[in-house]
Each structure stands twice: as C-alpha cells, then as structure tokens.
Design a protein around this motif. Structure first.
Motif, short mmCIF file in Angstrom:
data_model
loop_
_atom_site.label_atom_id
_atom_site.label_comp_id
_atom_site.label_asym_id
_atom_site.label_seq_id
_atom_site.Cartn_x
_atom_site.Cartn_y
_atom_site.Cartn_z
N VAL A 62 -2.03 4.35 7.61
CA VAL A 62 -1.51 3.00 7.40
C VAL A 62 -0.65 2.63 8.60
N GLY A 80 2.25 -2.81 8.30
CA GLY A 80 1.74 -4.09 7.86
C GLY A 80 0.26 -4.11 7.54
N TRP A 81 -0.43 -2.98 7.77
CA TRP A 81 -1.87 -2.92 7.54
C TRP A 81 -2.19 -2.37 6.15
N PRO A 82 -3.41 -2.61 5.69
CA PRO A 82 -3.89 -1.91 4.49
C PRO A 82 -4.23 -0.46 4.82
N VAL A 83 -4.64 0.31 3.83
CA VAL A 83 -4.99 1.72 4.05
C VAL A 83 -6.34 1.84 4.76
N LEU A 84 -6.40 2.68 5.77
CA LEU A 84 -7.67 3.01 6.42
C LEU A 84 -8.01 4.45 6.02
N SER A 85 -9.28 4.72 5.70
CA SER A 85 -9.67 6.04 5.23
C SER A 85 -10.87 6.57 5.98
N HIS A 143 1.46 7.34 7.72
CA HIS A 143 1.82 6.06 7.10
C HIS A 143 3.06 5.54 7.81
N GLY A 144 2.89 4.44 8.53
CA GLY A 144 4.01 3.83 9.24
C GLY A 144 4.31 2.47 8.63
N SER A 145 5.61 2.13 8.54
CA SER A 145 5.97 0.82 7.98
C SER A 145 7.20 0.27 8.66
N GLU A 203 -13.07 4.98 10.37
CA GLU A 203 -12.19 3.81 10.22
C GLU A 203 -10.85 4.03 10.94
N SER A 208 -6.27 9.62 6.05
CA SER A 208 -5.91 8.23 5.81
C SER A 208 -4.78 7.82 6.74
N SER A 220 4.47 0.34 1.69
CA SER A 220 4.75 -0.63 2.75
C SER A 220 4.02 -1.94 2.47
N PRO A 221 4.64 -3.04 2.89
CA PRO A 221 4.03 -4.34 2.64
C PRO A 221 2.78 -4.53 3.49
N VAL A 222 1.78 -5.17 2.89
CA VAL A 222 0.58 -5.53 3.65
C VAL A 222 0.81 -6.94 4.19
N LEU A 223 0.86 -7.04 5.53
CA LEU A 223 1.22 -8.31 6.16
C LEU A 223 0.01 -9.08 6.64
N GLU A 277 -16.04 -0.18 4.65
CA GLU A 277 -15.68 1.22 4.44
C GLU A 277 -14.45 1.36 3.56
N VAL A 294 0.86 -1.19 0.00
CA VAL A 294 0.00 0.00 0.00
C VAL A 294 0.89 1.24 0.00
N ALA A 336 7.93 6.56 9.54
CA ALA A 336 6.62 7.15 9.30
C ALA A 336 6.72 8.39 8.43
N THR A 337 5.70 8.57 7.61
CA THR A 337 5.50 9.83 6.89
C THR A 337 4.17 10.39 7.39
N SER A 369 -2.64 12.64 7.17
CA SER A 369 -2.25 11.27 6.82
C SER A 369 -1.10 10.79 7.70
N HIS A 400 5.42 6.77 0.00
CA HIS A 400 5.67 5.83 1.11
C HIS A 400 4.93 4.54 0.78
#
Lengths: 160, 160
Positions: free
Chosen positions: B52, B55-60, B142-144, B64, B50, A144-147, A156, A124, B125-126, B140, A142
């Motif tokens: 992230v 390891g997670w998908p995007v939450l919006s 986004h952490g990975s 959520e 948004s 990152s892998p979806v784990l 949603e 993502v 993170a960004t 937003s 940015h």
C-alpha cells in the motif's frame, strides 16, 4: 500451489480462523467493546504490537495502542465497517490480512442527545496475526485513507 | 525479555539483518533500481505479497506491486528517505518493522531538463519480512501519510 495438497483442509481451516479473528476485530470496534478488543491483540510484551490509525503516526506496545482505541471509542457514537477485498496470505504461524474498510461513522452531536452527522470513509488495512494457544491474535494493524482510485488495476484486484 | 538469554547474540544478528534489508529497500528506491527492488520482495507466488503506497488502495502479487514501483520510479526524478523511529518486532521467521519515512522528493520538471520542485512528506510504514534461504525478503509494505501529530504520545515513542 504446487505442493502441500495433502493438508489443504488444514490450510482452509486456518484461513477461516484468521478471517474470523479479523471480523471479530472490526465487530469489537462496532460495539465499542474495549475489553473484547484488548483480548484480540497479542498479550504481554514479548512481541511488541503496533498500530497505525488512518493519518496517525505509529503507536507501539499494548499501553499506547489500547489507549488510542479507548480514545477513539470515546469519540465515536456510531461506527460500522463493511469489509471488502479481504485477502489472506499465510505461512506457518503468521497470517497477513489485507482488506478495504468501507466505514460509516458518526461522533456525538455537539448540542445534546442526537447522533452527529454520519461520515463515510474509505480505508485500506494490513492486519498481521500470530497463531497462539488462544487463537489468532493481532500483532499489527495499519490502516490508511484511500485518496485516489487506481482503476487500471481492476484486472488484478482479487488477492488470494 | 524473561527468556531466551542464551541466544541473544543470534537475535541481535537477526535484528541487524532485518534492519539491513529494510534499509536496502529504501536505498533501492532512492537509486530507482527496479531490478534490485524486485529481488528484495518474496519471490514466486506461494505467498502473496501486498503493498500500500500512501493514499493508494491495496496492491497484491508481484506483478501488480512491481508495476506500481516502475510507475513511481518513472515519475520520480529524485527521492531521498530519512528513516527515523525504526522499530523491529520479530518471532521465528517473520519480522515486522515500523518506521517513519521522512521523504524529500521531486518529479521531472514540466518544461525541460531541470528538476521539478522538491516536496517534503511524512509517511509511516509497516514492513513485514520473511526469512528465506536468500536472506530476509519483503512480504508486505504499507505506507501512509501522517496527517496530524499526537504529541501526547511522546513518552512512549521508542518501539523496541
């Protein structure tokens, strides 16, 4: 939603332009075109660009970021992005794109001319763009892998 | 660098305010204060937020995103963030913060009142902030996970 109805056409055109810039970014990667890719990032050093590849630390500045792409392209024989869940959030001259990169890629074979094994990967991305006189340019990427899945969020999963 | 010397003080104040908002975000997480955290994200739905998690998908959207933090807080007995490599890139009313989150956390023990085992984690993170009448708010996050070092980039690891 409640205001700005009079410039909806302008907003729609902006969103389309941002989506096009986002697509161009991935197409340049698919073609391994470093010159094209370089032109899609913000120029100069007034605004520091940053980039996080999946599993990597933060890279900052055009030198560091573009070098990383040269390295990735040199080690990637084949890569294709199938983008899903593309969402654009925009205000003024900044646009934030989130998307899922369904990646199919392969490195060079270890022993000769054939392609190495193809690998699928789910990533993502949050991509931030700035409006410039030369179109929308990347300020930050940015990925990152979806784990793990979060199936309970499916109700949603349509960002707007 | 080459222009805008006359408003350097203003820029410095803006950067300090953004860094403070960024710090407040992690402190709210450390305290498990969901109300405080909710107030640090952009309000309303005009601009879709948004998020992230590693390891997670995007939450919006606020629903959520804030639900995910409630879930994380409910499953986190202890968490501490040591931020390093904090870099701020800013233009107009948007600021982009990159940082390394050196995380120490522990979940509830499985059998009774003691704390579960502490786990160290390296995350980059960004974080994108927007200026509002009520201060800088998160647009937003986004952490990975950082899965590998890139020691050869050490010569340029000081984003500005």
């Amino acid at each position: 939603m409640s205001e700005g109805h009079d410039d909806q056409a302008e907003v729609a055109a902006d969103i389309a332009a941002v989506e096009q810039a986002n697509t161009a970014f991935y197409e340049a990667m698919e073609r391994g075109d470093l010159d094209e890719l370089s032109g899609l990032w913000l120029p100069g050093e007034d605004l520091t660009i940053s980039c996080v590849h999946p599993g990597w630390p933060v890279l900052s500045g055009r030198g560091e970021v573009l070098r990383s792409y040269a390295l990735i392209m040199a080690n990637t024989e084949y890569i294709q992005f199938f983008l899903t869940d593309v969402g654009v959030s925009m205000t003024g001259d900044t646009a934030l794109v989130t998307c899922t990169e369904n990646i199919l890629s392969g490195g060079p074979a270890e022993d000769g001319g054939e392609l190495g094994p193809l690998v699928g990967q789910l990533v993502v991305a949050t991509n931030v763009f700035r409006r410039t006189g030369d179109g929308w340019k990347l300020w930050s990427h940015h990925g990152s892998p979806v784990l793990a899945d979060s199936d309970d969020d499916d109700d949603e999963d349509t960002p707007s």
